[in-house]
Scaffold this motif. Structure first.
Motif, PDB file in Angstrom:
ATOM      1  N   TRP A   1     -47.334 -19.174  27.453  1.00  7.36           N
ATOM      2  CA  TRP A   1     -47.286 -18.542  28.445  1.00  7.36           C
ATOM      3  C   TRP A   1     -45.791 -17.737  28.704  1.00  7.36           C
ATOM      4  CZ3 TRP A   1     -43.283 -21.019  30.837  1.00  7.36           C
ATOM      5  CH2 TRP A   1     -43.154 -22.315  30.992  1.00  7.36           C
ATOM      6  N   PHE A   2     -44.790 -18.643  28.119  1.00 11.97           N
ATOM      7  CA  PHE A   2     -43.527 -18.251  28.042  1.00 11.97           C
ATOM      8  C   PHE A   2     -43.204 -16.715  27.923  1.00 11.97           C
ATOM      9  CE2 PHE A   2     -38.976 -18.248  26.528  1.00 11.97           C
ATOM     10  CZ  PHE A   2     -38.494 -18.703  27.903  1.00 11.97           C
ATOM     11  N   TYR A   3     -44.105 -16.212  27.163  1.00 11.47           N
ATOM     12  CA  TYR A   3     -43.753 -14.803  26.546  1.00 11.47           C
ATOM     13  C   TYR A   3     -44.753 -13.862  27.249  1.00 11.47           C
ATOM     14  CZ  TYR A   3     -41.904 -17.808  22.905  1.00 11.47           C
ATOM     15  OH  TYR A   3     -40.902 -18.739  22.213  1.00 11.47           O
ATOM     16  N   SER A   4     -45.823 -14.243  27.659  1.00  4.22           N
ATOM     17  CA  SER A   4     -46.775 -13.153  28.206  1.00  4.22           C
ATOM     18  C   SER A   4     -47.007 -13.394  29.760  1.00  4.22           C
ATOM     19  CB  SER A   4     -48.069 -13.606  27.679  1.00  4.22           C
ATOM     20  OG  SER A   4     -48.512 -14.760  27.528  1.00  4.22           O
ATOM     21  N   SER A   5     -46.293 -14.479  30.570  1.00  2.00           N
ATOM     22  CA  SER A   5     -46.718 -14.359  31.886  1.00  2.00           C
ATOM     23  C   SER A   5     -45.485 -14.217  32.631  1.00  2.00           C
ATOM     24  CB  SER A   5     -47.058 -16.080  32.125  1.00  2.00           C
ATOM     25  OG  SER A   5     -48.276 -16.340  31.519  1.00  2.00           O
ATOM     26  N   ILE A   6     -45.868 -13.859  34.006  1.00  2.00           N
ATOM     27  CA  ILE A   6     -44.664 -13.531  34.996  1.00  2.00           C
ATOM     28  C   ILE A   6     -43.961 -15.025  35.409  1.00  2.00           C
ATOM     29  CG2 ILE A   6     -44.285 -12.855  37.460  1.00  2.00           C
ATOM     30  CD1 ILE A   6     -44.922 -10.622  35.469  1.00  2.00           C
ATOM     31  N   LEU A   7     -42.691 -15.119  35.231  1.00  2.00           N
ATOM     32  CA  LEU A   7     -42.037 -16.317  35.371  1.00  2.00           C
ATOM     33  C   LEU A   7     -41.574 -16.423  36.702  1.00  2.00           C
ATOM     34  CD1 LEU A   7     -40.489 -16.316  31.833  1.00  2.00           C
ATOM     35  CD2 LEU A   7     -42.454 -17.559  32.511  1.00  2.00           C
ATOM     36  N   ASP A   8     -41.463 -17.412  37.336  1.00  2.40           N
ATOM     37  CA  ASP A   8     -40.944 -17.733  38.751  1.00  2.40           C
ATOM     38  C   ASP A   8     -39.200 -18.265  38.199  1.00  2.40           C
ATOM     39  OD1 ASP A   8     -42.677 -17.171  40.451  1.00  2.40           O
ATOM     40  OD2 ASP A   8     -43.629 -19.147  40.315  1.00  2.40           O
ATOM     41  N   LEU A   9     -38.395 -17.660  38.328  1.00  2.00           N
ATOM     42  CA  LEU A   9     -36.951 -17.843  38.040  1.00  2.00           C
ATOM     43  C   LEU A   9     -36.219 -18.319  39.033  1.00  2.00           C
ATOM     44  CD1 LEU A   9     -34.577 -17.873  35.673  1.00  2.00           C
ATOM     45  CD2 LEU A   9     -34.056 -15.535  36.322  1.00  2.00           C
ATOM     46  N   ASP A  10     -35.915 -19.525  39.101  1.00  6.48           N
ATOM     47  CA  ASP A  10     -34.956 -20.217  40.023  1.00  6.48           C
ATOM     48  C   ASP A  10     -33.855 -19.838  39.830  1.00  6.48           C
ATOM     49  OD1 ASP A  10     -33.672 -21.780  41.773  1.00  6.48           O
ATOM     50  OD2 ASP A  10     -35.008 -23.356  41.929  1.00  6.48           O
ATOM     51  N   LEU A  11     -33.046 -18.910  40.331  1.00  5.78           N
ATOM     52  CA  LEU A  11     -31.673 -18.881  40.185  1.00  5.78           C
ATOM     53  C   LEU A  11     -30.556 -19.171  41.097  1.00  5.78           C
ATOM     54  CD1 LEU A  11     -29.480 -17.334  38.066  1.00  5.78           C
ATOM     55  CD2 LEU A  11     -29.990 -15.111  39.278  1.00  5.78           C
ATOM     56  N   ASP A  12     -29.930 -20.115  41.121  1.00  7.84           N
ATOM     57  CA  ASP A  12     -29.087 -20.765  42.064  1.00  7.84           C
ATOM     58  C   ASP A  12     -29.847 -20.868  43.350  1.00  7.84           C
ATOM     59  OD1 ASP A  12     -27.022 -20.743  40.277  1.00  7.84           O
ATOM     60  OD2 ASP A  12     -26.417 -18.809  40.640  1.00  7.84           O
ATOM     61  N   GLY A  13     -31.021 -21.345  43.328  1.00  5.15           N
ATOM     62  CA  GLY A  13     -31.797 -21.790  44.557  1.00  5.15           C
ATOM     63  C   GLY A  13     -32.519 -20.605  45.072  1.00  5.15           C
ATOM     64  N   LYS A  14     -32.485 -19.226  44.530  1.00  2.00           N
ATOM     65  CA  LYS A  14     -33.444 -18.453  44.841  1.00  2.00           C
ATOM     66  C   LYS A  14     -34.341 -17.970  43.876  1.00  2.00           C
ATOM     67  CE  LYS A  14     -33.143 -13.461  46.346  1.00  2.00           C
ATOM     68  NZ  LYS A  14     -32.085 -12.227  46.373  1.00  2.00           N
ATOM     69  N   VAL A  15     -35.617 -17.959  44.163  1.00  3.31           N
ATOM     70  CA  VAL A  15     -36.723 -17.683  43.249  1.00  3.31           C
ATOM     71  C   VAL A  15     -37.054 -16.338  42.954  1.00  3.31           C
ATOM     72  CG1 VAL A  15     -39.124 -18.212  42.521  1.00  3.31           C
ATOM     73  CG2 VAL A  15     -37.627 -20.033  43.634  1.00  3.31           C
ATOM     74  N   GLN A  16     -37.282 -15.783  41.575  1.00  2.00           N
ATOM     75  CA  GLN A  16     -37.705 -14.224  41.813  1.00  2.00           C
ATOM     76  C   GLN A  16     -38.536 -14.156  40.706  1.00  2.00           C
ATOM     77  OE1 GLN A  16     -34.074 -11.862  40.790  1.00  2.00           O
ATOM     78  NE2 GLN A  16     -32.946 -13.608  41.183  1.00  2.00           N
ATOM     79  N   LYS A  17     -39.265 -13.356  40.423  1.00  2.00           N
ATOM     80  CA  LYS A  17     -40.514 -13.094  39.632  1.00  2.00           C
ATOM     81  C   LYS A  17     -39.679 -12.238  38.493  1.00  2.00           C
ATOM     82  CE  LYS A  17     -43.777 -14.660  41.974  1.00  2.00           C
ATOM     83  NZ  LYS A  17     -44.664 -15.876  41.745  1.00  2.00           N
ATOM     84  N   VAL A  18     -39.962 -12.644  37.203  1.00  2.00           N
ATOM     85  CA  VAL A  18     -39.321 -11.931  35.967  1.00  2.00           C
ATOM     86  C   VAL A  18     -40.217 -12.076  34.814  1.00  2.00           C
ATOM     87  CG1 VAL A  18     -36.877 -12.874  36.895  1.00  2.00           C
ATOM     88  CG2 VAL A  18     -38.075 -14.214  35.303  1.00  2.00           C
ATOM     89  N   LEU A  19     -40.065 -11.286  33.873  1.00  2.00           N
ATOM     90  CA  LEU A  19     -40.573 -11.212  32.600  1.00  2.00           C
ATOM     91  C   LEU A  19     -39.871 -11.426  31.522  1.00  2.00           C
ATOM     92  CD1 LEU A  19     -43.784 -10.928  31.662  1.00  2.00           C
ATOM     93  CD2 LEU A  19     -43.283  -8.237  31.561  1.00  2.00           C
ATOM     94  N   LEU A  20     -40.162 -12.259  30.684  1.00  2.00           N
ATOM     95  CA  LEU A  20     -39.350 -12.265  29.322  1.00  2.00           C
ATOM     96  C   LEU A  20     -39.381 -10.985  28.621  1.00  2.00           C
ATOM     97  CD1 LEU A  20     -37.431 -13.832  27.327  1.00  2.00           C
ATOM     98  CD2 LEU A  20     -39.492 -14.673  26.317  1.00  2.00           C
ATOM     99  N   ARG A  21     -38.121 -10.296  28.349  1.00  2.00           N
ATOM    100  CA  ARG A  21     -38.466  -9.133  27.492  1.00  2.00           C
ATOM    101  C   ARG A  21     -37.780  -9.167  26.102  1.00  2.00           C
ATOM    102  NH1 ARG A  21     -42.269  -5.889  28.857  1.00  2.00           N
ATOM    103  NH2 ARG A  21     -42.153  -4.934  31.065  1.00  2.00           N
ATOM    104  N   ASP A  22     -36.762 -10.129  25.684  1.00  2.00           N
ATOM    105  CA  ASP A  22     -36.147 -10.349  24.697  1.00  2.00           C
ATOM    106  C   ASP A  22     -36.149 -11.697  24.252  1.00  2.00           C
ATOM    107  OD1 ASP A  22     -35.594  -9.198  21.844  1.00  2.00           O
ATOM    108  OD2 ASP A  22     -33.639  -9.573  22.753  1.00  2.00           O
TER     109      ASP A  22
END
Length: 217
Positions: free
Chosen positions: A57-78
Motif C-alpha cells: 500500500w505504501f506505493y499504490s495508495s493515497i497516504l495521510d501525511l501528518d506534517l507537523d500536525g496537519k494531515v494532507q493527502k499525498v501519493l508516493l511518486r519516487d
C-alpha cells in the motif's frame, strides 16, 4: 480505499550536506510538491518509514501525511534506495486534490492460477507479462491492487489488458491509445523443453540429408 498514515516534519536546511546529516541521524530527506502550494522540504523517521515501505500500500495508495500536525493527502511518486544497504535515501510525495483525477501505478494480484486448466497441465508455463498497470481515477476510487482471476485460463490462453475487471470509476489510459496497446498481461504456453523435444526429429533429418548428398557426389 484504505487509510494509511505516515508522519513527517518540515525542514529548512537543503542540499547534499544537509541530506547526509539527516541520514546519519536516521531520518530520510523528502520533498512534498503539487497542488496549489509550493514545494516543501520535509523529513521522515527512517525506521518507521522503512517498515511502512515493506507494505504494498505504501506505493499504490493515497497516504495521510501528518506534517507537523496537519494531515494532507499525498501519493508516493519516487523512492531512492541505497545500492546495497537497507536504507531509503530520498522520497518524493505529491499532494493530491480529491476532486481531480490522477494517474498511478497499481499492482496486479493473480488468483487461482494453480487451479486453472493451464496450471494443472504439465509442461505449461504461465508468465505474467505485467505485474502492475497505470490507472486513471479520482483519489477516492484508487484501488490498492487489481485482482485477475485465472481460474479458467487454458493452455495457449492469453489475458489482455482490456479483459481486466476494473473497480467503478477506474480507467486504463493505455487502452485509449489504440488496439495495439491492448497488450498481453498473462500468457499460458508450453515450456521450452517440450518445444525442443518436438523440434528434435526435424533437427535430426537435416544432417542425414546432407550425408546422402555427399554420398551421391
Amino acid at each position: 480505499m484504505s487509510e494509511h498514515k505516515i508522519s513527517a516534519t518540515g525542514r529548512e536546511a537543503a542540499g547534499k550536506g544537509a541530506s547526509r546529516r539527516l541520514r546519519r541521524a536516521a531520518s530520510i530527506p523528502a520533498v512534498l510538491y503539487g497542488g496549489n502550494a509550493a514545494p516543501q522540504s520535509i523529513q521522515l523517521e527512517h525506521e518507521k518509514t522503512w517498515l511502512a515501505s515493506q507494505n504494498e500500500w505504501f506505493y499504490s495508495s493515497i497516504l495521510d501525511l501528518d506534517l507537523d500536525g496537519k494531515v494532507q493527502k499525498v501519493l508516493l511518486r519516487d523512492i531512492q534506495r541505497h545500492p546495497y544497504k537497507q536504507i531509503i535515501m530520498h522520497l518524493d510525495f505529491q499532494r493530491v486534490d480529491e476532486n481531480q483525477a490522477l494517474r498511478a501505478k497499481v499492482p496486479l494480484h493473480f488468483l487461482n492460477q494453480e487451479k486453472s486448466p493451464a496450471g494443472k497441465t504439465a509442461g505449461v508455463v504461465i508468465t505474467h507479462e505485467l505485474n502492475e498497470v497505470e490507472v486513471s481515477c479520482l483519489p477516492k476510487d484508487l484501488p490498492e491492487f487489481i485482482e485477475i482471476d485465472l481460474g479458467a485460463l487454458a493452455v495457449g490462453g492469453i489475458v489482455h489488458l482490456s479483459e481486466l475487471k476494473l473497480p467503478k470509476g477506474v480507467e486504463l489510459p493505455e487502452l485509449k491509445l489504440g488496439k495495439e496497446h491492448d497488450v498481453a498481461v498473462v500468457i499460458a504456453k508450453h515450456g521450452k523443453e517440450e518445444a525442443v523435444d518436438a523440434a528434435a526429429p526435424e533437427a535430426a533429418e537435416v544432417p542425414a540429408a546432407k550425408v546422402a548428398k555427399k554420398e551421391e557426389k
